[in-house]
Design a protein around this motif. Structure first.
Motif, PDB file in Angstrom:
ATOM      1  N   GLU A 164       7.157  -1.709   9.998  1.00 57.74           N
ATOM      2  CA  GLU A 164       6.511  -0.470   9.583  1.00 57.74           C
ATOM      3  C   GLU A 164       5.963  -0.620   8.161  1.00 57.74           C
ATOM      4  O   GLU A 164       6.588  -1.229   7.305  1.00 57.74           O
ATOM      5  N   MET A 165       4.787  -0.048   7.921  1.00 53.49           N
ATOM      6  CA  MET A 165       4.164  -0.117   6.602  1.00 53.49           C
ATOM      7  C   MET A 165       3.599   1.252   6.245  1.00 53.49           C
ATOM      8  O   MET A 165       3.248   2.030   7.139  1.00 53.49           O
ATOM      9  N   ASP A 166       3.511   1.527   4.952  1.00 52.10           N
ATOM     10  CA  ASP A 166       2.834   2.752   4.553  1.00 52.10           C
ATOM     11  C   ASP A 166       1.331   2.509   4.582  1.00 52.10           C
ATOM     12  O   ASP A 166       0.859   1.373   4.693  1.00 52.10           O
ATOM     13  N   THR A 167       0.571   3.612   4.487  1.00 57.16           N
ATOM     14  CA  THR A 167      -0.885   3.513   4.647  1.00 57.16           C
ATOM     15  C   THR A 167      -1.516   2.606   3.601  1.00 57.16           C
ATOM     16  O   THR A 167      -2.433   1.826   3.895  1.00 57.16           O
ATOM     17  N   LYS A 168      -1.031   2.672   2.369  1.00 56.57           N
ATOM     18  CA  LYS A 168      -1.592   1.842   1.307  1.00 56.57           C
ATOM     19  C   LYS A 168      -1.449   0.364   1.633  1.00 56.57           C
ATOM     20  O   LYS A 168      -2.391  -0.429   1.463  1.00 56.57           O
ATOM     21  N   GLU A 169      -0.286  -0.018   2.122  1.00 53.84           N
ATOM     22  CA  GLU A 169      -0.047  -1.421   2.472  1.00 53.84           C
ATOM     23  C   GLU A 169      -0.923  -1.837   3.646  1.00 53.84           C
ATOM     24  O   GLU A 169      -1.465  -2.945   3.673  1.00 53.84           O
ATOM     25  N   ASN A 188      -3.164  11.503  -0.970  1.00 52.32           N
ATOM     26  CA  ASN A 188      -3.092  10.066  -0.704  1.00 52.32           C
ATOM     27  C   ASN A 188      -4.065   9.693   0.416  1.00 52.32           C
ATOM     28  O   ASN A 188      -4.357  10.502   1.307  1.00 52.32           O
ATOM     29  N   TYR A 214      -5.332   8.108   3.848  1.00 51.02           N
ATOM     30  CA  TYR A 214      -4.683   7.943   5.149  1.00 51.02           C
ATOM     31  C   TYR A 214      -5.711   7.582   6.212  1.00 51.02           C
ATOM     32  O   TYR A 214      -6.919   7.791   6.033  1.00 51.02           O
TER      33      TYR A 214
END
Length: 422
Positions: free
Chosen positions: A162-167, A212, A214
């Motif tokens: 799992e990754m956040d959107t920035k990554e 942020n 997305y």
């Protein structure tokens, strides 16, 4: 020496035949050298009855691959893609009685979450009205192949952390020839011609002021995770310059290599889908419990409360206009809780998860003994709609009194909104 006209004609025909044979032979030799990198994969395919020997296939290795040819290769190599022989599955574009119906039924009828999952591997897709069509004769691009294989082999996607959107955005920027369109709002994204279109090798990103960044929609997430997971697994990835060549037609040589890599991804034992934790949840309706949060949810019917962050304990209270008891199942064991106990907002019921990923919650209207949410009559439906059943959940001790007041205020505001917009 004098030759008759027939002798001369025979010599001409033989000369042309020898020239044609020589040309075909030269093409085979050229392909055999050019696609030497694919030889191990072709020989692997031959050993599994998918293709002929490398020498026999040499003149076809540069040819494009149709959806029907891809489907036949998958059907032969991955024998786990099968459905019951008498099962009827409607496949738009491949009617029953078509030459390709049986292999399309087996392969795409086996997609996890079917029948709704069949749309994910189709050749024309409209998610706005949830219609789709398969086209057996369509010559596949590298992007078409990626999207179809992503639907058929979900374990590759699940192997990605799992990754956040920035990554995610940082990683997809390494794909130099996949356009990324940035929108200032969801409304502008929603008007984009490629919004909700997985077959378009472009990504939508929303960057609103003071928010942020997305991804535009879940389908942009599908595309990004397909790109990143197949690249990470070494199955389909950009070249050294970061080019993925999404619109380039895929060749038979490439397809053989990619399918062998997928076969090896599963340990060289063929495809065997391992259900994810989410797929093992028997209840279709799901709510989520997150660490450190408290929530209030109004819902009817039974549902699964997913332990999203692997917390140890559930703290639960409910409210309703009349008594509703709960049957709660954890790790296959059920316990009944009375409304009188559940309705104490400043002393919630404590339910240990005992390592469970989810609990099943079944609300039962006491005066009828029936499960809430499955009305048999219009009168029952009205009762359930007016029940105002609300659940208050947390992973720590919480006084839900204030939470209920806030929830009631929100409900009143929503009802007023509906009245004003009737």
């Amino acid at each position: 020496m004098n030759y008759s006209r027939w002798h001369m004609l025979l010599i001409t025909v033989l000369s042309f035949s020898l020239l044609a044979t020589s040309t075909v032979s030269a093409a085979k030799t050229t392909n055999a050298k050019k696609y030497k990198w694919a030889k191990p994969a072709v020989e692997f395919m031959a050993s599994h009855g998918v293709m002929q020997s490398y020498e026999q296939e040499a003149d076809r290795l540069n040819q494009t691959v149709s959806k029907a040819e891809l489907t036949q290769m998958i059907h032969t190599l991955f024998k786990e893609f099968r459905v019951e022989p008498d099962k009827k599955i409607e496949i738009a574009g491949v009617p029953e009685g078509s030459t390709y119906y049986s292999i399309f039924r087996d392969v795409y009828g086996s997609i996890p979450s079917n029948p709704s999952g069949m749309i994910a591997a189709a050749d024309q897709i409209n998610y706005n009205d949830e219609t789709f069509t398969y086209q057996p004769s369509k010559s596949l691009s590298r992007w078409d192949l990626l999207i179809a294989l992503n639907a058929l082999f979900p374990d590759i996607r699940y192997s990605l952390n799992e990754m956040d959107t920035k990554e995610i955005i940082n990683k997809i920027n390494s794909f130099r020839d996949i356009p990324k369109r940035t929108f200032s709002s969801f409304e502008t994204y929603d008007k984009w011609k490629f919004a909700y279109q997985p077959l378009a090798p472009e990504l939508g990103i929303i960057q609103e002021k003071k928010h942020n960044v997305y991804l535009g929609s879940d389908l942009d997430g599908v595309k990004t995770y397909a790109m990143l997971s197949f690249s990470k697994a070494g199955i389909m990835k950009p070249d050294a310059k970061g080019k993925f060549y999404p619109n380039q037609k895929v060749t038979l040589a490439e397809t053989a290599v990619i399918l062998q890599r997928i076969y090896n991804f599963y340990g060289g034992k063929g495809y065997k889908h391992q259900p994810t934790k989410d797929e093992l949840i028997p209840n279709g309706t799901r709510l989520f419990l997150h660490e450190g949060e408290k929530s209030a949810t109004g819902t009817t019917g039974d549902f699964a409360l997913v332990n999203a962050d692997d917390v140890s304990t559930l703290y639960l209270s409910i409210s309703a206009k009349e008594p509703v008891d709960l049957r709660i199942t954890v790790n296959g064991e059920s316990i009944n809780y009375t409304y009188e106990r559940l309705n104490v907002l400043d002393a919630p019921v404590i339910i240990p998860f005992d390592g469970a990923y989810y609990v099943e919650i079944y609300p039962i209207l006491r005066r009828t003994g029936k499960l809430v949410g499955e009305p048999q009559t219009d009168e029952e439906a009205e009762v359930y709609n007016n029940l105002n059943l609300a659940y208050f959940t947390s992973d720590h001790w919480t006084d839900f009194t204030e939470t209920k007041l806030d929830f009631d205020d929100s409900q009143r505001e929503y009802e007023q909104y509906l009245k004003e917009n009737e």
